[in-house]
Design an enzyme around this catalytic site. Structure first.
Site, mmCIF file in Angstrom:
data_model
loop_
_atom_site.group_PDB
_atom_site.id
_atom_site.type_symbol
_atom_site.label_atom_id
_atom_site.label_comp_id
_atom_site.label_asym_id
_atom_site.label_seq_id
_atom_site.Cartn_x
_atom_site.Cartn_y
_atom_site.Cartn_z
ATOM 1 C CE LYS A 81 -1.776 1.636 4.171
ATOM 2 N NZ LYS A 81 -1.478 3.045 4.413
ATOM 3 C CG ASN A 82 2.170 2.709 3.542
ATOM 4 O OD1 ASN A 82 1.027 3.051 3.232
ATOM 5 N ND2 ASN A 82 2.512 2.446 4.799
ATOM 6 N NE ARG A 106 -0.990 11.682 7.083
ATOM 7 C CZ ARG A 106 -0.991 12.865 7.700
ATOM 8 N NH1 ARG A 106 -2.127 13.395 8.096
ATOM 9 N NH2 ARG A 106 0.136 13.508 7.902
ATOM 10 C CG ASP A 111 -4.643 9.226 11.298
ATOM 11 O OD1 ASP A 111 -4.358 8.467 10.377
ATOM 12 O OD2 ASP A 111 -3.878 9.515 12.226
ATOM 13 C CG ASP A 119 2.669 1.122 9.972
ATOM 14 O OD1 ASP A 119 1.661 1.713 10.344
ATOM 15 O OD2 ASP A 119 3.561 1.668 9.305
ATOM 16 C CB VAL A 123 7.164 6.336 14.772
ATOM 17 C CG1 VAL A 123 6.821 7.026 13.452
ATOM 18 C CG2 VAL A 123 8.456 5.525 14.623
HETATM 19 N N1 EPU Z 1 5.991 14.409 11.237
HETATM 20 C C1 EPU Z 1 6.070 15.736 11.583
HETATM 21 N N2 EPU Z 1 6.062 16.679 10.578
HETATM 22 C C2 EPU Z 1 5.977 16.326 9.270
HETATM 23 C C3 EPU Z 1 5.891 14.970 8.913
HETATM 24 C C4 EPU Z 1 5.892 14.020 9.929
HETATM 25 O O1 EPU Z 1 6.149 16.070 12.759
HETATM 26 O O2 EPU Z 1 5.973 17.231 8.404
HETATM 27 C C5 EPU Z 1 5.949 13.378 12.302
HETATM 28 C C6 EPU Z 1 4.602 12.656 12.349
HETATM 29 O O3 EPU Z 1 3.649 13.384 13.068
HETATM 30 C C7 EPU Z 1 4.971 11.339 12.995
HETATM 31 C C8 EPU Z 1 6.394 11.080 12.468
HETATM 32 O O4 EPU Z 1 6.882 12.345 12.002
HETATM 33 O O5 EPU Z 1 5.011 11.486 14.383
HETATM 34 C C9 EPU Z 1 6.481 10.060 11.361
HETATM 35 O O6 EPU Z 1 5.677 10.465 10.270
HETATM 36 P P1 EPU Z 1 6.032 10.102 8.755
HETATM 37 O O7 EPU Z 1 5.959 11.341 7.957
HETATM 38 O O8 EPU Z 1 7.276 9.295 8.728
HETATM 39 O O9 EPU Z 1 4.815 9.154 8.377
HETATM 40 P P2 EPU Z 1 3.854 9.256 7.129
HETATM 41 O O10 EPU Z 1 4.636 9.437 5.887
HETATM 42 O O11 EPU Z 1 2.722 10.152 7.412
HETATM 43 C C10 EPU Z 1 4.031 6.698 6.551
HETATM 44 C C11 EPU Z 1 3.058 5.575 6.412
HETATM 45 C C12 EPU Z 1 2.555 5.152 7.774
HETATM 46 C C13 EPU Z 1 3.743 4.722 8.620
HETATM 47 C C14 EPU Z 1 4.765 5.874 8.703
HETATM 48 C C15 EPU Z 1 6.022 5.497 9.456
HETATM 49 C C16 EPU Z 1 2.046 6.064 4.297
HETATM 50 C C17 EPU Z 1 0.833 6.499 3.544
HETATM 51 N N3 EPU Z 1 1.929 6.039 5.609
HETATM 52 O O12 EPU Z 1 3.284 7.772 7.129
HETATM 53 O O13 EPU Z 1 1.727 4.023 7.571
HETATM 54 O O14 EPU Z 1 3.317 4.393 9.912
HETATM 55 O O15 EPU Z 1 5.124 6.272 7.375
HETATM 56 O O16 EPU Z 1 6.674 4.447 8.834
HETATM 57 O O17 EPU Z 1 3.062 5.736 3.712
HETATM 58 C C18 EPU Z 1 -0.204 2.736 7.786
HETATM 59 O O18 EPU Z 1 0.118 2.192 6.716
HETATM 60 O O19 EPU Z 1 -1.150 2.324 8.504
HETATM 61 C C19 EPU Z 1 0.512 3.902 8.227
HETATM 62 C C20 EPU Z 1 0.064 4.711 9.192
#
Ligand code: EPU
Length: 432
Positions: A21-22, A90, A114, A305, A327
């Site tokens: 998915k990601n 997202r 969320d 995850d 995280v």
């Molecule tokens: N963060 C910030 N500022 C930002 C971006 C992120 O503070 O501008 C913080 C977030 O709030 C969080 C941490 O950094 O506390 C990690 O966030 P990250 O940006 O790495 O996550 P994401 O890209 O939003 C993706 C996956 C998530 C997975 C995370 C960590 C997708 C669509 N989602 O999210 O997957 O948990 O990376 O590996 O790729 C899931 O599949 O259920 C899921 C939540």
């Protein structure tokens, strides 16, 4: 929609992983960088990809699909304002770079926080701004423009965010000059996205210490790519095998993207055999599992995850176990649900581990202590988010009695046909 689950069956058999998915959702967005067709194989049929397809169609993509092969082509960007999507995930924020590169302007909706924490996008915005984007944040949307085009920049991410790393890469591939991303995330799904971009003509290199270098090119072309198997599905099915004392061959599971998980699983009392076709999982100990301390981290650490399916195993470990979530600040909502089923989990703000953590000394309930083993019994639950939903399903499949799990649309966002596939392993699960 609901799942009605009767627990107690050992799950035995083979299950094939869907595409990740990601990675799949990001690749749809990457295809917007070219006017030529991209073909994505092993494309998962899940809610989150459908939402992202809607996004792409709204800006001018033509999408067709045959089985698990998806073809996407965006000859022209017909609309750069993607604010009227019927459903959200997202992903829209990642469309900023491709839209700015192709038409110099973009509007995407503000993503709501969320149920796992506020999930801000400040790091994304700072990176794109450093590359020449002007971004205005309104109540409901980001309005962006790059009248002079995007240019390369040296960018140090405050935290190795997966989304911000992807956003910066997607903006940099067609930007003028070189971009250096320091403290970048290096998750396997990001590498898979980079592989697609490289096939499309991008120049991207990995350096030491989480540094990624991108040399902007003038145009990108179409490409064909087979999406990596979903490692989060792999962990869910491995946990199911151990939780139900069954034996599951997870076809297409790759050892290299699961190294940390495999070590933890063995410590907990599960075992596995790596085969050419995938990895087979089972429970290795008689009686209760082994108490274990786990800390989540960015890659190559234990993924955030993965903690929810493994948490169900810890409820069956003999003694005190812990999970320190580093995280997300708020990813233990499901502990209440498992407690309702008979587990003993205490959630607390104090760090239960050694990793330095952004939440240390703050009021975030980001550590959990498990006392076990505790017999789980059936309950009526509502899914909070995708990964907590899979913990509900695994717990219900091991519990005595009939559980009803409501809100399964969340699960359908990330797991393809989960009920049908689990039934083939012997699960008693019905969709109502
Ligand atoms: N963060 C910030 N500022 C930002 C971006 C992120 O503070 O501008 C913080 C977030 O709030 C969080 C941490 O950094 O506390 C990690 O966030 P990250 O940006 O790495 O996550 P994401 O890209 O939003 C993706 C996956 C998530 C997975 C995370 C960590 C997708 C669509 N989602 O999210 O997957 O948990 O990376 O590996 O790729 C899931 O599949 O259920 C899921 C939540």
């Amino acid at each position: 929609m609901k799942f009605v689950i009767k627990g107690g069956n050992k799950l035995i058999g083979e299950i094939k992983l869907a595409g990740a998915k990601n990675a799949a959702t990001k690749m749809l967005v990457a295809s917007l960088l070219t006017s030529e067709p991209c073909v994505l194989e092993n494309f998962p049929d899940i809610g989150d990809t459908k939402i992202t397809e809607e996004l792409c169609r709204s800006v001018g993509s033509k999408i067709s699909r045959e089985g698990s092969v998806l073809k996407i082509e965006t000859p022209e960007i017909t609309n750069s304002k993607v604010v009227s999507l019927t459903r959200r995930n997202r992903i829209p924020i990642l469309a900023l770079g491709p839209l700015l590169s192709r038409v110099g302007e973009a509007e995407v909706p503000v993503l709501g926080g969320d149920r796992i924490g506020p999930r801000p996008v400040d790091i994304h915005i700072d990176a794109l701004t450093a590359m020449g984007a002007k971004i205005e944040t309104l109540d409901d949307r980001y309005v962006a423009s790059a009248p002079q085009g995007l240019h390369g920049a040296e960018i140090r991410l405050r935290y190795p965010s997966v989304g911000a790393t992807e956003n910066t890469i997607l903006a940099a591939v067609l930007a003028k000059g070189r971009t250096e991303i320091q403290n970048a995330a290096t998750e396997p799904e990001i590498l898979d996205l980079i592989k697609l971009l490289q096939k499309m003509g991008a120049i991207i290199e990995f350096g030491a210490n989480r540094t990624i270098y991108i040399d902007g090119v003038d145009t990108l072309h179409g490409a064909t790519h087979r999406i990596m198997p979903d490692r989060n599905e792999a962990v869910s099915f491995a946990s199911l095998a151990v939780a139900t004392n069954g034996r599951i061959l997870v076809q297409d599971a790759h050892q290299e993207s699961l190294l940390t998980f495999l070590n933890v699983l063995r410590r907990v009392g599960g075992d596995y055999k790596v085969l050419d076709s995938g990895i087979e999982f089972w429970k290795a100990v008689d009686g209760p599992l082994n108490p274990t301390m786990i800390e989540t981290d960015t890659y190559p650490g234990f993924m955030t995850d993965w903690q929810q399916p493994v948490a169900v195993l810890l409820t069956q470990a003999d003694g005190v176990s812990s999970i320190h979530e580093t995280v997300y600040e708020d990813r233990f909502g499901y502990a209440q649900d498992l407690n309702l089923m008979g587990a003993e989990i205490k959630v607390q703000a104090k760090c239960l581990g050694e990793l330095s953590c952004r939440f240390s000394g703050k009021d975030f309930l980001h550590s959990a202590q498990f006392t076990g083993p505790r017999k789980l019994h059936a309950a009526n639950l509502t899914v909070r988010d995708l990964r907590s939903g899979i913990a509900h399903v695994i717990a219900a499949l091991t519990a005595e009695g009939e559980s009803v799990i409501d809100g399964i649309e969340e699960l359908d966002r990330g797991y393809e046909n989960i009920d049908e596939r689990l039934r083939k392993l012997g699960a008693n699960i019905k969709r109502e």
